[in-house]
Design a protein around this motif. Structure first.
Motif, PDB file in Angstrom:
ATOM      1  N   GLU A   1       0.829  -1.201   0.000  1.00 45.68           N
ATOM      2  CA  GLU A   1       0.000   0.000   0.000  1.00 45.68           C
ATOM      3  C   GLU A   1       0.866   1.254   0.000  1.00 45.68           C
ATOM      4  N   SER A   2       1.951   1.231   0.773  1.00 47.91           N
ATOM      5  CA  SER A   2       2.835   2.396   0.858  1.00 47.91           C
ATOM      6  C   SER A   2       3.587   2.618  -0.444  1.00 47.91           C
ATOM      7  N   LEU A   3       3.990   1.548  -1.116  1.00 45.55           N
ATOM      8  CA  LEU A   3       4.634   1.700  -2.416  1.00 45.55           C
ATOM      9  C   LEU A   3       3.704   2.407  -3.393  1.00 45.55           C
ATOM     10  N   LEU A   4       2.453   1.989  -3.415  1.00 42.08           N
ATOM     11  CA  LEU A   4       1.482   2.618  -4.317  1.00 42.08           C
ATOM     12  C   LEU A   4       1.251   4.072  -3.932  1.00 42.08           C
ATOM     13  N   ALA A   5       1.152   4.336  -2.631  1.00 40.61           N
ATOM     14  CA  ALA A   5       0.925   5.702  -2.165  1.00 40.61           C
ATOM     15  C   ALA A   5       2.118   6.596  -2.465  1.00 40.61           C
ATOM     16  N   ARG A   6       3.307   6.005  -2.510  1.00 38.79           N
ATOM     17  CA  ARG A   6       4.536   6.763  -2.784  1.00 38.79           C
ATOM     18  C   ARG A   6       4.811   6.897  -4.281  1.00 38.79           C
ATOM     19  N   GLY A   7       3.906   6.433  -5.118  1.00 37.18           N
ATOM     20  CA  GLY A   7       4.013   6.692  -6.543  1.00 37.18           C
ATOM     21  C   GLY A   7       4.407   5.532  -7.418  1.00 37.18           C
ATOM     22  N   ALA A   8       4.657   4.361  -6.824  1.00 39.04           N
ATOM     23  CA  ALA A   8       4.952   3.199  -7.663  1.00 39.04           C
ATOM     24  C   ALA A   8       3.699   2.807  -8.441  1.00 39.04           C
ATOM     25  N   HIS A   9       3.862   2.477  -9.717  1.00 37.46           N
ATOM     26  CA  HIS A   9       2.723   2.047 -10.511  1.00 37.46           C
ATOM     27  C   HIS A   9       2.356   0.608 -10.142  1.00 37.46           C
ATOM     28  N   ALA A  10       1.073   0.353 -10.053  1.00 37.49           N
ATOM     29  CA  ALA A  10       0.617  -0.988  -9.666  1.00 37.49           C
ATOM     30  C   ALA A  10       1.203  -2.062 -10.582  1.00 37.49           C
ATOM     31  N   ALA A  11       1.350  -1.748 -11.856  1.00 35.10           N
ATOM     32  CA  ALA A  11       1.870  -2.725 -12.814  1.00 35.10           C
ATOM     33  C   ALA A  11       3.335  -3.060 -12.560  1.00 35.10           C
ATOM     34  N   ASP A  12       4.008  -2.221 -11.761  1.00 34.87           N
ATOM     35  CA  ASP A  12       5.421  -2.442 -11.454  1.00 34.87           C
ATOM     36  C   ASP A  12       5.622  -3.078 -10.082  1.00 34.87           C
ATOM     37  N   VAL A  13       4.537  -3.461  -9.430  1.00 35.78           N
ATOM     38  CA  VAL A  13       4.611  -4.014  -8.063  1.00 35.78           C
ATOM     39  C   VAL A  13       4.161  -5.466  -8.074  1.00 35.78           C
ATOM     40  N   VAL A  14       4.950  -6.311  -7.433  1.00 35.78           N
ATOM     41  CA  VAL A  14       4.631  -7.732  -7.292  1.00 35.78           C
ATOM     42  C   VAL A  14       4.387  -8.025  -5.820  1.00 35.78           C
ATOM     43  N   ALA A  15       3.216  -8.544  -5.506  1.00 35.57           N
ATOM     44  CA  ALA A  15       2.868  -8.946  -4.144  1.00 35.57           C
ATOM     45  C   ALA A  15       3.009 -10.459  -4.054  1.00 35.57           C
ATOM     46  N   ILE A  16       3.962 -10.915  -3.252  1.00 33.79           N
ATOM     47  CA  ILE A  16       4.240 -12.345  -3.116  1.00 33.79           C
ATOM     48  C   ILE A  16       3.582 -12.850  -1.843  1.00 33.79           C
ATOM     49  N   ALA A  17       2.749 -13.859  -1.970  1.00 28.87           N
ATOM     50  CA  ALA A  17       1.990 -14.345  -0.828  1.00 28.87           C
ATOM     51  C   ALA A  17       1.913 -15.861  -0.842  1.00 28.87           C
ATOM     52  N   ARG A  18       1.925 -16.445   0.331  1.00 30.92           N
ATOM     53  CA  ARG A  18       1.751 -17.893   0.416  1.00 30.92           C
ATOM     54  C   ARG A  18       0.325 -18.277   0.048  1.00 30.92           C
ATOM     55  N   THR A  19      -0.632 -17.430   0.449  1.00 33.97           N
ATOM     56  CA  THR A  19      -2.039 -17.650   0.113  1.00 33.97           C
ATOM     57  C   THR A  19      -2.501 -16.480  -0.750  1.00 33.97           C
ATOM     58  N   THR A  20      -2.478 -16.659  -2.044  1.00 34.03           N
ATOM     59  CA  THR A  20      -2.756 -15.548  -2.951  1.00 34.03           C
ATOM     60  C   THR A  20      -4.195 -15.055  -2.864  1.00 34.03           C
ATOM     61  N   ALA A  21      -5.101 -15.926  -2.421  1.00 40.64           N
ATOM     62  CA  ALA A  21      -6.504 -15.508  -2.310  1.00 40.64           C
ATOM     63  C   ALA A  21      -6.666 -14.350  -1.336  1.00 40.64           C
ATOM     64  N   LYS A  22      -5.747 -14.243  -0.371  1.00 42.14           N
ATOM     65  CA  LYS A  22      -5.829 -13.166   0.608  1.00 42.14           C
ATOM     66  C   LYS A  22      -5.379 -11.830   0.036  1.00 42.14           C
ATOM     67  N   ALA A  23      -4.850 -11.844  -1.187  1.00 44.80           N
ATOM     68  CA  ALA A  23      -4.385 -10.602  -1.814  1.00 44.80           C
ATOM     69  C   ALA A  23      -5.163 -10.285  -3.073  1.00 44.80           C
ATOM     70  N   GLU A  24      -6.362 -10.840  -3.207  1.00 48.60           N
ATOM     71  CA  GLU A  24      -7.150 -10.622  -4.420  1.00 48.60           C
ATOM     72  C   GLU A  24      -7.483  -9.145  -4.625  1.00 48.60           C
TER      73      GLU A  24
END
Length: 284
Positions: free
Chosen positions: A19-42
């Protein structure tokens, strides 16, 4: 174009870093969220963030998750006793993927403290030092949520129990630390180690703040480390776990979760969250 990744992105700290990366100007397309349970990051995926499966115990999943990643926040794992090996798996996968920099969430004074949580953090710092990947170490002090999450218990028992000997604790919210991690990832800060902490208080101060927001009469009861361990056993902890967690208060009593470092505020460009504000927000 730089691709940023965050491990543990479905967890409390990892999600806030995304969330902070996005708020600081990173484009969503340039951000990778790595999760053990991906459903929790839908919900992150719905915002355009790439959500990838990655398990600290599964190197193959980490290889796939880190493909094409340039910079990585390695959020320390939650499984005490297994973290050094798990973090080594992430570092190895990052090396194979060609990651250029890792930001790691360590522990305040990891190389000097008697805090029993420190050895795995120090082992990870040493693994990063031995890696060809440039690293930034964020030595986070205590989360304020470690205490504000217990407001109901404090109100029900009328007590903030601890074995800190009246020592001062310097702590900040997860959101504060998350913002610092995002800034460190976005900036060029290779090789730096930051001792991060925020508002300074004692458990007596915590009891007073908790009384104010709950309306209950809450006092601080200071006991010995041994007495605290016994209390933990009485509520169901095994002897080993009770001794481990009580020993953390012992390290606090030595001043090992206190610092006058202003590195956190310098990174995030604002004051860290105050104890009273965190307690009030938790109650709300």
């Amino acid at each position: 174009m730089t691709t940023y990744a965050v491990t543990g992105a479905s967890g409390q700290l990892g999600r806030l870093i995304v969330e902070s990366l996005l708020a600081r100007g990173a484009h969503a397309a340039d951000v990778v969220a790595i999760a053990r349970t991906t459903a929790k990051a839908e919900d992150l995926a719905a915002r355009g963030v790439a959500v990838r499966h990655g398990d600290y115990t599964d190197p193959a999943s980490l290889d796939a998750a880190l493909a094409g990643v340039d910079r990585l926040v390695l959020v320390s794992g939650s499984e005490v006793g297994r973290r050094a090996a798990q973090h080594a798996n992430v570092i190895g996968a990052a090396e194979r993927a060609g990651v250029s920099r890792i930001v790691y969430t360590s522990l305040l004074g990891a190389d000097t403290t008697s805090n029993p949580l420190a050895p795995e953090h120090l082992a990870t710092e040493q693994a990063l030092a031995a890696s060809p990947i440039a690293a930034t170490i964020l030595r986070n002090s205590w989360y304020l949520e470690n205490y504000t999450g217990q407001l109901d218990t404090y109100a029900q028992t009328g007590t903030v129990l601890g074995a800190t000997g009246g020592a001062t604790i310097a702590a900040a919210t997860r959101a504060d630390y998350a913002e610092a991690a995002a800034v460190a990832l976005l900036q060029d800060a290779e090789g730096d180690t930051y001792e991060l902490a925020g508002t300074r208080f004692t458990l007596a101060d915590l009891a007073e703040a908790a009384s104010t927001v709950t309306g209950a009469e809450i006092t601080h009861s200071d006991v010995t480390v041994e007495q605290l361990a016994t209390t933990f056993q009485e509520v169901g902890m095994d002897a080993g776990a009770a001794g481990f967690w009580a020993a953390i208060d012992g390290s606090i009593a030595k001043g090992e979760l206190d610092t006058d470092s202003t590195a956190l505020e310098q990174l995030i460009g604002r004051p860290a969250t105050l104890l009273a504000d965190a307690v009030a927000a938790a109650r709300a």
